[in-house]
Design an enzyme around this catalytic site. Structure first.
Site, short mmCIF file in Angstrom:
data_model
loop_
_atom_site.label_atom_id
_atom_site.label_comp_id
_atom_site.label_asym_id
_atom_site.label_seq_id
_atom_site.Cartn_x
_atom_site.Cartn_y
_atom_site.Cartn_z
N HIS A 326 1.37 -1.23 -0.28
CA HIS A 326 0.14 0.27 -0.29
C HIS A 326 0.91 1.17 0.00
CE1 HIS A 326 -0.01 1.22 4.80
NE2 HIS A 326 0.78 0.13 5.18
N CYS A 450 1.31 10.30 17.69
CA CYS A 450 1.63 9.85 19.10
C CYS A 450 1.41 8.58 18.52
CB CYS A 450 -0.22 10.49 19.80
SG CYS A 450 -0.16 9.96 21.15
N1 PLP Z 1 8.18 0.18 7.58
C1 PLP Z 1 7.70 1.30 7.85
C2 PLP Z 1 9.32 2.19 7.41
C3 PLP Z 1 6.42 2.36 8.01
O1 PLP Z 1 6.62 3.47 7.78
C4 PLP Z 1 5.20 1.09 8.01
C5 PLP Z 1 4.23 1.31 7.98
O2 PLP Z 1 3.63 3.02 7.39
C6 PLP Z 1 5.56 0.30 8.64
C7 PLP Z 1 6.77 -0.23 8.19
C8 PLP Z 1 4.87 -0.82 8.88
O3 PLP Z 1 4.07 -1.85 7.10
P1 PLP Z 1 1.97 -1.92 7.24
O4 PLP Z 1 1.90 -0.53 7.32
O5 PLP Z 1 2.59 -2.32 5.67
O6 PLP Z 1 2.52 -2.82 8.29
#
Ligand code: PLP
Length: 505
Positions: A326, A450
């Site tokens: 996504h 937060c």
């Molecule tokens: N790692 C980073 C750097 C992210 O920005 C995000 C989500 O914002 C995630 C991991 C987690 O991904 P997911 O929302 O697909 O679980």
């Protein structure tokens, strides 16, 4: 903290009714008059002291919820503070029982309450989505792939019959596409439910390996996503040592800090490719070479980077790499962990034998097919898209910098094309994002999301040694493929108007 006694009475000319299990159905959702519920907060993370407050909620006939907060200075002498904004977290108590913990709840609505009265929506409102680092809109190609896989490849990939084999072929092809797009020459692509699961799987695998081999030291950067930080906290909870790497004031890990932190028993280094709040691109190749030389597992969270900047898995000596569909115009709820050949993999979800036996559960075939299509598309158009988005960002920076006391936090070129972190002196970021959303139709996010009970401040901006007042006045604007120049002109105007409005207030 002592629990404040149950109390009903008149508050701001509103009749107060204590909601009980007996009258709950009568009042909630069915009411044709305002309800007020009394709750009790406990700890203000800003002034670091317990605060006794009443939390007031009313529901109007059209279903809109209004919130307010009144502070209790002794039970019989309470003061109403409408729209209080300094209590980011609230602990809800009822009849002496802790009901639930709600982060940011009162703060967000409190601001809304305080501002609502004077906020005039822009008559020329334009909806501009500028929170692409949070999530992106699914692309046409990815949506078509999703629908096509759902219709034509609906079989269970474990089925040993034609429909099953067809579905299996979607997964096989998707693995190949993803490996090619991200430069994985020899290894596995394991599909997951998203970036969080992929990060968890990588961390768990490396820590299990460390425990088995007696190497109980982990190195992690201070600006990792909580999917990584909390996974390390969970899986390495016993006798592991954790070294948390600092970052520069610009938000960069220094590879020499990694070199100096490596010990004989280091089993894992985890550094993200690009940060989600400030977009800074980390020196992954240098760190990967250090890990290889010292025979240390190297995990890279590429959730923000994949599809936006080139990723060279094998060339950078990466062992685990997490992605999430996504974030590159694919569907939600699907991601992948890429694993270097021969590196350990632990099962965090057990059951059937899907995904080489490492990740149980019937595969999300439409999600997987759609993710591969989205990544393929993003990588194909990467150079063009990145240049166009960077140009839009420059235009935006130019416009925002004409507003007094606006500072850009990530000016370096070594930043993701779409992410801009901006601090606006004297303006609360949550209030700003609220006004932008309500009055201007603009979606951005606060840099100070937060995220934990202890602190309301962004751990990333804190690691960059930003002062508290600057952190609370920071918003993240993240542009994507759907934004155009008109969006940027509108964004500049919307920021200018909203900042002027808030400063006047
Ligand atoms: N790692 C980073 C750097 C992210 O920005 C995000 C989500 O914002 C995630 C991991 C987690 O991904 P997911 O929302 O697909 O679980």
């Amino acid at each position: 903290m002592d629990i404040v006694k149950e109390r009903t009475g008149d508050l701001m000319n509103t009749s107060i009714t204590r909601i009980t299990p007996e009258n709950h159905d009568e009042y909630i959702n069915k009411t044709d008059r305002p309800i007020v519920i009394l709750y009790f907060s406990e700890f203000c993370v800003h002034c670091k002291r317990a605060i006794r407050s009443l939390f007031v909620m009313s529901q109007s006939m059209d279903g809109i919820l209004n919130f307010g907060m009144c502070q209790v200075d002794g039970l019989d002498d309470f003061r109403l503070e409408k729209g209080i904004i300094n209590l980011p977290s609230i602990c809800v108590w009822q009849n002496g029982e802790k009901l639930e913990f709600q982060e940011g709840f009162d703060e967000i609505y409190g601001i809304g309450n305080a501002l609502k009265a004077t906020l005039v929506p822009n008559p020329n409102l334009r909806y501009v989505y500028a929170d692409n680092a949070a999530t992106t809109k699914i692309s046409k190609t990815a949506l078509e792939a999703f629908v096509n896989c759902s219709n034509e490849y609906f079989g269970n990939p474990s089925g040993n019959y034609e429909t099953g084999k067809k579905a299996k072929s979607v997964i096989r092809n998707a693995k190949r596409t993803i490996a090619n797009c991200l430069g994985l020459k020899n290894g596995k692509v394991i599909f997951t439910s998203g970036g969080t699961e992929a990060d968890n799987m990588a961390i768990c695998s490396a820590i299990d390996f460390g425990r088995e081999t007696g190497r109980k030291h982990v190195i992690v950067s201070s600006i990792e996503h909580h999917a990584v930080l909390n996974a390390i906290e969970k899986y390495a909870s016993d006798d592991f040592r954790i070294t948390v790497l600092p970052v520069s004031s610009g938000g960069y890990v220094n590879a020499s800090d990694v070199r100096e932190s490596i010990c004989e028993d280091t089993c894992l280094v985890s550094v993200m490719l690009a940060n989600n709040e400030v977009g800074t691109i980390q020196p992954i190749k240098t760190i990967g070479a250090l890990c290889k030389k010292n025979d240390i597992l190297f995990h890279v969270d590429a959730v923000q980077a994949a599809g936006h900047i080139p990723v060279a898995f094998s060339e950078c000596n990466i062992d685990y790499l997490a992605i999430s569909a996504h974030k590159f115009n694919g569907p939600k709820g699907v991601g992948a962990l890429l694993v270097n050949a021969g590196k350990p993999i632990s099962r965090i979800i057990v059951g059937g034998h899907q995904e080489y036996g490492f990740r149980a559960g019937t595969e999300n075939v439409p999600g997987i097919g759609s993710m591969a299509a989205a990544l393929h598309d993003s990588c194909k158009g990467m150079k063009e898209n990145a240049a166009r988005i960077r140009q839009l960002k420059e235009l935006l920076v130019e416009g925002l910098c004409t507003i007094p006391d606006v500072r850009i936090n990530n000016t370096s070129q070594n930043v993701l094309p779409g992410i801009l972190s901006v601090s606006i002196k004297g303006v609360n970021a949550k209030a700003l994002s609220y006004v932008l959303d309500e009055a201007e139709g603009v979606t951005v996010s606060t840099g100070a999301a937060c995220t934990s009970m202890e602190s309301n401040l962004s751990h990333v901006l804190l690691a960059m040694k930003m002062k508290e007042d600057r952190i609370t006045s920071t918003v993240r604007i993240s542009l994507g493929t759907n934004n155009d120049e008109e969006d940027i002109q509108y964004l500049i105007g919307a920021f200018e108007r909203s900042i002027r409005y808030l400063r006047k207030k």
